[in-house]
Motif scaffolding. Sequence first.
Motif, PDB file in Angstrom:
ATOM      1  N   VAL A 152       0.864  -1.186   0.000  1.00  0.00           N
ATOM      2  CA  VAL A 152       0.000   0.000   0.000  1.00  0.00           C
ATOM      3  C   VAL A 152       0.900   1.235   0.000  1.00  0.00           C
ATOM      4  O   VAL A 152       1.791   1.368   0.831  1.00  0.00           O
ATOM      5  CB  VAL A 152      -0.941   0.007   1.220  1.00  0.00           C
ATOM      6  CG1 VAL A 152      -1.738   1.300   1.266  1.00  0.00           C
ATOM      7  CG2 VAL A 152      -1.866  -1.195   1.181  1.00  0.00           C
ATOM      8  N   CYS A 153       0.648   2.138  -0.920  1.00  0.00           N
ATOM      9  CA  CYS A 153       1.466   3.337  -1.057  1.00  0.00           C
ATOM     10  C   CYS A 153       1.261   4.281   0.121  1.00  0.00           C
ATOM     11  O   CYS A 153       0.127   4.597   0.488  1.00  0.00           O
ATOM     12  CB  CYS A 153       1.100   4.041  -2.354  1.00  0.00           C
ATOM     13  SG  CYS A 153       1.987   5.595  -2.619  1.00  0.00           S
ATOM     14  N   GLY A 154       2.352   4.748   0.686  1.00  0.00           N
ATOM     15  CA  GLY A 154       2.311   5.692   1.787  1.00  0.00           C
ATOM     16  C   GLY A 154       1.933   7.097   1.360  1.00  0.00           C
ATOM     17  O   GLY A 154       1.613   7.938   2.187  1.00  0.00           O
ATOM     18  N   ARG A 155       1.959   7.367   0.066  1.00  0.00           N
ATOM     19  CA  ARG A 155       1.636   8.713  -0.413  1.00  0.00           C
ATOM     20  C   ARG A 155       0.199   8.824  -0.919  1.00  0.00           C
ATOM     21  O   ARG A 155      -0.516   9.739  -0.563  1.00  0.00           O
ATOM     22  CB  ARG A 155       2.608   9.144  -1.509  1.00  0.00           C
ATOM     23  CG  ARG A 155       2.371  10.559  -1.972  1.00  0.00           C
ATOM     24  CD  ARG A 155       3.496  11.136  -2.776  1.00  0.00           C
ATOM     25  NE  ARG A 155       3.686  10.447  -4.034  1.00  0.00           N
ATOM     26  CZ  ARG A 155       4.560  10.826  -4.950  1.00  0.00           C
ATOM     27  NH1 ARG A 155       5.323  11.871  -4.739  1.00  0.00           N
ATOM     28  NH2 ARG A 155       4.693  10.160  -6.062  1.00  0.00           N
ATOM     29  N   CYS A 156      -0.256   7.857  -1.745  1.00  0.00           N
ATOM     30  CA  CYS A 156      -1.613   7.971  -2.315  1.00  0.00           C
ATOM     31  C   CYS A 156      -2.568   6.879  -1.851  1.00  0.00           C
ATOM     32  O   CYS A 156      -3.722   6.879  -2.232  1.00  0.00           O
ATOM     33  CB  CYS A 156      -1.548   8.011  -3.833  1.00  0.00           C
ATOM     34  SG  CYS A 156      -1.235   6.413  -4.630  1.00  0.00           S
ATOM     35  N   LYS A 157      -2.070   5.942  -1.052  1.00  0.00           N
ATOM     36  CA  LYS A 157      -2.858   4.850  -0.468  1.00  0.00           C
ATOM     37  C   LYS A 157      -3.367   3.844  -1.495  1.00  0.00           C
ATOM     38  O   LYS A 157      -4.265   3.069  -1.203  1.00  0.00           O
ATOM     39  CB  LYS A 157      -4.019   5.388   0.366  1.00  0.00           C
ATOM     40  CG  LYS A 157      -3.593   6.226   1.536  1.00  0.00           C
ATOM     41  CD  LYS A 157      -4.784   6.650   2.355  1.00  0.00           C
ATOM     42  CE  LYS A 157      -4.361   7.560   3.484  1.00  0.00           C
ATOM     43  NZ  LYS A 157      -5.517   8.049   4.239  1.00  0.00           N
ATOM     44  N   ARG A 159      11.618   2.136   0.607  1.00  0.00           N
ATOM     45  CA  ARG A 159      12.297   0.920   1.074  1.00  0.00           C
ATOM     46  C   ARG A 159      11.513   0.423   2.277  1.00  0.00           C
ATOM     47  O   ARG A 159      11.186   1.196   3.179  1.00  0.00           O
ATOM     48  CB  ARG A 159      13.744   1.247   1.442  1.00  0.00           C
ATOM     49  CG  ARG A 159      14.607   0.051   1.737  1.00  0.00           C
ATOM     50  CD  ARG A 159      16.040   0.472   2.087  1.00  0.00           C
ATOM     51  NE  ARG A 159      16.062   1.341   3.249  1.00  0.00           N
ATOM     52  CZ  ARG A 159      16.449   2.614   3.240  1.00  0.00           C
ATOM     53  NH1 ARG A 159      16.850   3.193   2.131  1.00  0.00           N
ATOM     54  NH2 ARG A 159      16.441   3.326   4.343  1.00  0.00           N
ATOM     55  N   ASP A 160      11.200  -0.851   2.316  1.00  0.00           N
ATOM     56  CA  ASP A 160      10.343  -1.373   3.385  1.00  0.00           C
ATOM     57  C   ASP A 160      10.990  -1.317   4.764  1.00  0.00           C
ATOM     58  O   ASP A 160      10.309  -1.486   5.775  1.00  0.00           O
ATOM     59  CB  ASP A 160       9.872  -2.793   3.081  1.00  0.00           C
ATOM     60  CG  ASP A 160      11.002  -3.801   2.991  1.00  0.00           C
ATOM     61  OD1 ASP A 160      12.186  -3.422   3.020  1.00  0.00           O
ATOM     62  OD2 ASP A 160      10.690  -5.001   2.894  1.00  0.00           O
ATOM     63  N   SER A 161      12.265  -1.008   4.834  1.00  0.00           N
ATOM     64  CA  SER A 161      12.946  -0.912   6.127  1.00  0.00           C
ATOM     65  C   SER A 161      12.925   0.514   6.694  1.00  0.00           C
ATOM     66  O   SER A 161      13.458   0.761   7.764  1.00  0.00           O
ATOM     67  CB  SER A 161      14.395  -1.402   6.000  1.00  0.00           C
ATOM     68  OG  SER A 161      15.091  -0.641   5.033  1.00  0.00           O
ATOM     69  N   GLU A 162      12.277   1.457   5.997  1.00  0.00           N
ATOM     70  CA  GLU A 162      12.168   2.824   6.503  1.00  0.00           C
ATOM     71  C   GLU A 162      11.176   2.864   7.664  1.00  0.00           C
ATOM     72  O   GLU A 162      10.296   2.003   7.773  1.00  0.00           O
ATOM     73  CB  GLU A 162      11.702   3.756   5.386  1.00  0.00           C
ATOM     74  CG  GLU A 162      12.739   3.907   4.293  1.00  0.00           C
ATOM     75  CD  GLU A 162      12.312   4.857   3.205  1.00  0.00           C
ATOM     76  OE1 GLU A 162      11.950   6.006   3.530  1.00  0.00           O
ATOM     77  OE2 GLU A 162      12.338   4.456   2.045  1.00  0.00           O
ATOM     78  N   PRO A 163      11.265   3.873   8.531  1.00  0.00           N
ATOM     79  CA  PRO A 163      10.338   3.969   9.662  1.00  0.00           C
ATOM     80  C   PRO A 163       8.899   4.203   9.190  1.00  0.00           C
ATOM     81  O   PRO A 163       8.668   4.786   8.127  1.00  0.00           O
ATOM     82  CB  PRO A 163      10.857   5.161  10.463  1.00  0.00           C
ATOM     83  CG  PRO A 163      11.741   5.913   9.533  1.00  0.00           C
ATOM     84  CD  PRO A 163      12.245   4.954   8.505  1.00  0.00           C
ATOM     85  N   ALA A 164       7.948   3.772  10.008  1.00  0.00           N
ATOM     86  CA  ALA A 164       6.527   3.897   9.668  1.00  0.00           C
ATOM     87  C   ALA A 164       6.137   5.334   9.347  1.00  0.00           C
ATOM     88  O   ALA A 164       5.319   5.568   8.458  1.00  0.00           O
ATOM     89  CB  ALA A 164       5.672   3.351  10.800  1.00  0.00           C
ATOM     90  N   ASP A 209       4.122   4.418   6.187  1.00  0.00           N
ATOM     91  CA  ASP A 209       2.807   3.914   6.579  1.00  0.00           C
ATOM     92  C   ASP A 209       1.778   5.034   6.413  1.00  0.00           C
ATOM     93  O   ASP A 209       1.901   6.084   7.040  1.00  0.00           O
ATOM     94  CB  ASP A 209       2.848   3.450   8.036  1.00  0.00           C
ATOM     95  CG  ASP A 209       1.529   2.900   8.531  1.00  0.00           C
ATOM     96  OD1 ASP A 209       0.500   3.025   7.819  1.00  0.00           O
ATOM     97  OD2 ASP A 209       1.513   2.340   9.639  1.00  0.00           O
ATOM     98  N   PRO A 210       0.753   4.833   5.566  1.00  0.00           N
ATOM     99  CA  PRO A 210      -0.232   5.906   5.359  1.00  0.00           C
ATOM    100  C   PRO A 210      -0.895   6.379   6.650  1.00  0.00           C
ATOM    101  O   PRO A 210      -1.246   7.549   6.770  1.00  0.00           O
ATOM    102  CB  PRO A 210      -1.267   5.281   4.421  1.00  0.00           C
ATOM    103  CG  PRO A 210      -0.621   4.095   3.828  1.00  0.00           C
ATOM    104  CD  PRO A 210       0.450   3.648   4.778  1.00  0.00           C
ATOM    105  N   ALA A 211      -1.043   5.502   7.621  1.00  0.00           N
ATOM    106  CA  ALA A 211      -1.680   5.883   8.881  1.00  0.00           C
ATOM    107  C   ALA A 211      -0.751   6.726   9.755  1.00  0.00           C
ATOM    108  O   ALA A 211      -1.215   7.529  10.561  1.00  0.00           O
ATOM    109  CB  ALA A 211      -2.112   4.634   9.643  1.00  0.00           C
ATOM    110  N   ALA A 212       0.553   6.570   9.591  1.00  0.00           N
ATOM    111  CA  ALA A 212       1.521   7.287  10.420  1.00  0.00           C
ATOM    112  C   ALA A 212       2.173   8.458   9.689  1.00  0.00           C
ATOM    113  O   ALA A 212       2.724   9.352  10.315  1.00  0.00           O
ATOM    114  CB  ALA A 212       2.612   6.317  10.895  1.00  0.00           C
ATOM    115  N   ARG A 213       2.105   8.460   8.378  1.00  0.00           N
ATOM    116  CA  ARG A 213       2.746   9.487   7.559  1.00  0.00           C
ATOM    117  C   ARG A 213       1.935  10.788   7.615  1.00  0.00           C
ATOM    118  O   ARG A 213       0.710  10.760   7.614  1.00  0.00           O
ATOM    119  CB  ARG A 213       2.839   8.970   6.125  1.00  0.00           C
ATOM    120  CG  ARG A 213       3.615   9.817   5.169  1.00  0.00           C
ATOM    121  CD  ARG A 213       3.700   9.070   3.833  1.00  0.00           C
ATOM    122  NE  ARG A 213       4.055   9.940   2.756  1.00  0.00           N
ATOM    123  CZ  ARG A 213       5.292  10.228   2.398  1.00  0.00           C
ATOM    124  NH1 ARG A 213       6.285   9.696   3.039  1.00  0.00           N
ATOM    125  NH2 ARG A 213       5.529  11.035   1.397  1.00  0.00           N
TER     126      ARG A 213
END
Length: 74
Positions: A5-10, A41-46, A50-54
């Motif tokens: 799931v994209c952290g920018r556009c979901k 990169r999947d190892s970046e912080p939430a 993470d769309p819910a945390a970004r």
Amino acid sequence: MTTTVCGRCKSSGAVTDYQGRQDGAVVWTILRCATCNFSWRDSEPARAIDPAARSADFAVDAGDLQRYPKILQQ
């Protein structure tokens, strides 16, 4: 944990661009959103992926991508 799931556009359904390996095991993955081209990169912080945390300040509306100026052309 790898999320597609994209952290920018979901949008869902991100594609894998590259996987970093160590001793044959995948240790991180670079994903790219097929909708808005955001890469992560999947190892970046939430808070970065993470769309819910970004922060909503960095979100884009996947249903109206034409409203955003294109900086780079492919």
